[in-house]
Design a protein around this motif. Structure first.
Motif, mmCIF file in Angstrom:
data_model
loop_
_atom_site.group_PDB
_atom_site.id
_atom_site.type_symbol
_atom_site.label_atom_id
_atom_site.label_comp_id
_atom_site.label_asym_id
_atom_site.label_seq_id
_atom_site.Cartn_x
_atom_site.Cartn_y
_atom_site.Cartn_z
ATOM 1 N N HIS A 139 -88.962 -17.262 -11.567
ATOM 2 C CA HIS A 139 -87.594 -16.764 -11.417
ATOM 3 C C HIS A 139 -86.596 -17.911 -11.444
ATOM 4 N N ILE A 140 -85.336 -17.591 -11.798
ATOM 5 C CA ILE A 140 -84.310 -18.620 -11.754
ATOM 6 C C ILE A 140 -84.105 -19.064 -10.304
ATOM 7 N N PRO A 141 -83.792 -20.335 -10.072
ATOM 8 C CA PRO A 141 -83.651 -20.831 -8.691
ATOM 9 C C PRO A 141 -82.419 -20.259 -8.006
ATOM 10 N N CYS A 142 -82.415 -20.346 -6.689
ATOM 11 C CA CYS A 142 -81.260 -19.881 -5.934
ATOM 12 C C CYS A 142 -80.224 -21.007 -5.818
ATOM 13 N N VAL A 143 -79.068 -20.657 -5.274
ATOM 14 C CA VAL A 143 -77.943 -21.574 -5.132
ATOM 15 C C VAL A 143 -77.648 -21.747 -3.649
ATOM 16 N N TRP A 144 -77.259 -22.966 -3.247
ATOM 17 C CA TRP A 144 -76.928 -23.217 -1.837
ATOM 18 C C TRP A 144 -75.560 -23.887 -1.741
ATOM 19 N N ALA A 145 -74.951 -23.770 -0.573
ATOM 20 C CA ALA A 145 -73.685 -24.449 -0.300
ATOM 21 C C ALA A 145 -73.562 -24.659 1.205
ATOM 22 N N THR A 146 -72.854 -25.733 1.583
ATOM 23 C CA THR A 146 -72.625 -26.032 2.992
ATOM 24 C C THR A 146 -71.128 -26.086 3.260
ATOM 25 N N ALA A 147 -70.761 -25.993 4.528
ATOM 26 C CA ALA A 147 -69.357 -25.903 4.898
ATOM 27 C C ALA A 147 -68.587 -27.186 4.619
ATOM 28 N N ASP A 148 -69.277 -28.310 4.418
ATOM 29 C CA ASP A 148 -68.587 -29.572 4.140
ATOM 30 C C ASP A 148 -68.313 -29.776 2.653
ATOM 31 N N GLY A 149 -68.531 -28.740 1.847
ATOM 32 C CA GLY A 149 -68.172 -28.808 0.436
ATOM 33 C C GLY A 149 -69.298 -29.147 -0.510
ATOM 34 N N LEU A 159 -72.554 -16.643 -22.473
ATOM 35 C CA LEU A 159 -72.813 -17.460 -21.288
ATOM 36 C C LEU A 159 -74.288 -17.805 -21.195
ATOM 37 N N GLU A 160 -74.589 -19.110 -21.228
ATOM 38 C CA GLU A 160 -75.964 -19.569 -21.051
ATOM 39 C C GLU A 160 -76.311 -19.611 -19.566
ATOM 40 N N VAL A 161 -77.620 -19.558 -19.259
ATOM 41 C CA VAL A 161 -78.066 -19.509 -17.868
ATOM 42 C C VAL A 161 -77.574 -20.717 -17.080
ATOM 43 N N ASP A 162 -77.700 -21.926 -17.653
ATOM 44 C CA ASP A 162 -77.288 -23.129 -16.922
ATOM 45 C C ASP A 162 -75.797 -23.101 -16.605
ATOM 46 N N GLU A 163 -75.002 -22.652 -17.563
ATOM 47 C CA GLU A 163 -73.560 -22.552 -17.338
ATOM 48 C C GLU A 163 -73.258 -21.510 -16.272
ATOM 49 N N GLY A 164 -73.975 -20.382 -16.318
ATOM 50 C CA GLY A 164 -73.779 -19.343 -15.329
ATOM 51 C C GLY A 164 -74.149 -19.802 -13.930
ATOM 52 N N LEU A 165 -75.257 -20.533 -13.818
ATOM 53 C CA LEU A 165 -75.657 -21.072 -12.509
ATOM 54 C C LEU A 165 -74.609 -22.037 -11.975
ATOM 55 N N ASP A 166 -74.060 -22.870 -12.859
ATOM 56 C CA ASP A 166 -73.018 -23.811 -12.426
ATOM 57 C C ASP A 166 -71.801 -23.068 -11.890
ATOM 58 N N GLN A 167 -71.454 -21.952 -12.503
ATOM 59 C CA GLN A 167 -70.324 -21.160 -12.027
ATOM 60 C C GLN A 167 -70.586 -20.614 -10.630
ATOM 61 N N VAL A 168 -71.814 -20.140 -10.390
ATOM 62 C CA VAL A 168 -72.158 -19.624 -9.058
ATOM 63 C C VAL A 168 -72.172 -20.752 -8.037
ATOM 64 N N VAL A 169 -72.631 -21.949 -8.449
ATOM 65 C CA VAL A 169 -72.614 -23.108 -7.552
ATOM 66 C C VAL A 169 -71.180 -23.406 -7.104
ATOM 67 N N ARG A 170 -70.246 -23.428 -8.056
ATOM 68 C CA ARG A 170 -68.850 -23.716 -7.712
ATOM 69 C C ARG A 170 -68.273 -22.632 -6.807
ATOM 70 N N LEU A 171 -68.589 -21.377 -7.113
ATOM 71 C CA LEU A 171 -68.088 -20.266 -6.297
ATOM 72 C C LEU A 171 -68.644 -20.335 -4.882
ATOM 73 N N ALA A 172 -69.942 -20.596 -4.747
ATOM 74 C CA ALA A 172 -70.563 -20.688 -3.429
ATOM 75 C C ALA A 172 -69.980 -21.849 -2.631
ATOM 76 N N GLY A 173 -69.703 -22.966 -3.308
ATOM 77 C CA GLY A 173 -69.118 -24.120 -2.625
ATOM 78 C C GLY A 173 -67.741 -23.802 -2.067
ATOM 79 N N VAL A 174 -66.912 -23.151 -2.861
ATOM 80 C CA VAL A 174 -65.577 -22.763 -2.402
ATOM 81 C C VAL A 174 -65.685 -21.756 -1.264
#
Length: 276
Positions: free
Chosen positions: A162-172, A219-234
């Motif tokens: 499966h595609i990996p999950c995304v993480w984010a912390t409160a410090d950005g 939208l390629e998978v890597d680009e899509g994952l990067d978008q979710v990473v940015r959204l989760a960080g914010v």
């Protein structure tokens, strides 16, 4: 050629066109009914409620494919295990039909049942893999299974194709979860699934998703994952509620016109840091 012959030929052509049109309409209605049944079956198999644990927030969203008849076997699940820890799973069954939706139910129920025997994510995926192989079907599934310990904030994770999950912390800080995975479930006997350990801290989130969230016609998978990473960080910096983050992730998938089902499962921690 006589006018009568022309008229007869025209009538015959119109009759054939009428018959073909009726057949096409009947076929389309049949396909639509199968899709509606698959969607209903899929939704009924997804959990109605998320488990609760002090200071933790769980939320999930699901959206069927935006185009065509691509109703598949995406699922998410969250449940309390016998030892009080929380099991989290998300996955995708190969195929886009009612059979895939039904097989999804078997995988999800199998994971839950086997979790009462062993909660260790790697062993759980290995046993589920053996169970699916014993069914003798040609279908297979990708999956992530996580075990959350509410007392420590530790997440143990195993991944099957499966595609990996995304993480984010409160410090950005944010990123794509590292960790080796194994092949999809239902393909190869005797497979081992490595376990990776993470830890949730105050304001932190983990986002589990299916490829319909991060992949589309443009939208390629890597680009899509990067978008979710940015959204989760914010979202983590802003202290966004888990349900709002899950809804935002699915909204992003809708904007790109995902051709596959899309599912997202968010787990967040909003309390004081726990001790390891």
């Amino acid at each position: 050629m006589s006018r009568k012959r022309l008229t007869d030929d025209g009538d015959e052509l119109l009759a054939r066109l009428g018959s073909l049109t009726a057949q096409a309409r009947e076929h389309a209605q049949s396909q639509r009914s199968r899709v509606e049944l698959a969607v209903a079956l899929q939704r009924d198999m997804l959990p109605a409620d998320m488990p609760e644990a002090p200071r933790y927030r769980l939320a999930a969203r699901y959206a069927p494919a935006c185009h065509g008849l691509n109703v598949g076997g995406d699922w998410y699940d969250a449940f309390t295990m016998p030892d009080g820890r929380i099991g989290l799973s998300i996955g995708d069954v190969q195929g886009h039909n009612i059979e895939a939706a039904a097989f999804m139910g078997q995988v999800r129920v199998g994971l839950r049942a086997l979790a009462s025997v062993t909660g260790e994510p790697g062993e759980l995926l290995a046993r589920t893999n053996d169970l699916l192989l014993s069914l003798g079907t040609d279908l297979f599934a990708t999956c992530i299974f996580m075990r959350l310990d509410p007392a420590t904030g530790v997440l143990e994770s195993a991944r099957a194709g499966h595609i990996p999950c995304v993480w984010a912390t409160a410090d950005g800080k944010s990123g794509i979860a590292a960790g080796e995975g194994g092949p999809p479930l239902g393909i190869q006997a005797g497979t081992a699934y490595p376990v990776t350990r993470y830890r949730l801290t105050t304001g932190g989130v983990f986002v589990l998703l299916t490829d319909g969230v991060v992949e589309g016609p443009s939208l390629e998978v890597d680009e899509g994952l990067d978008q979710v990473v940015r959204l989760a960080g914010v979202a983590a910096v802003a202290g966004m509620e888990a349900g709002a983050l899950a809804a935002a992730v699915i909204k992003g998938a809708d904007r790109v016109g995902h051709e596959d089902d899309a599912a997202v499962l968010v787990v967040g921690y909003d309390g004081a840091d726990v001790q390891p």
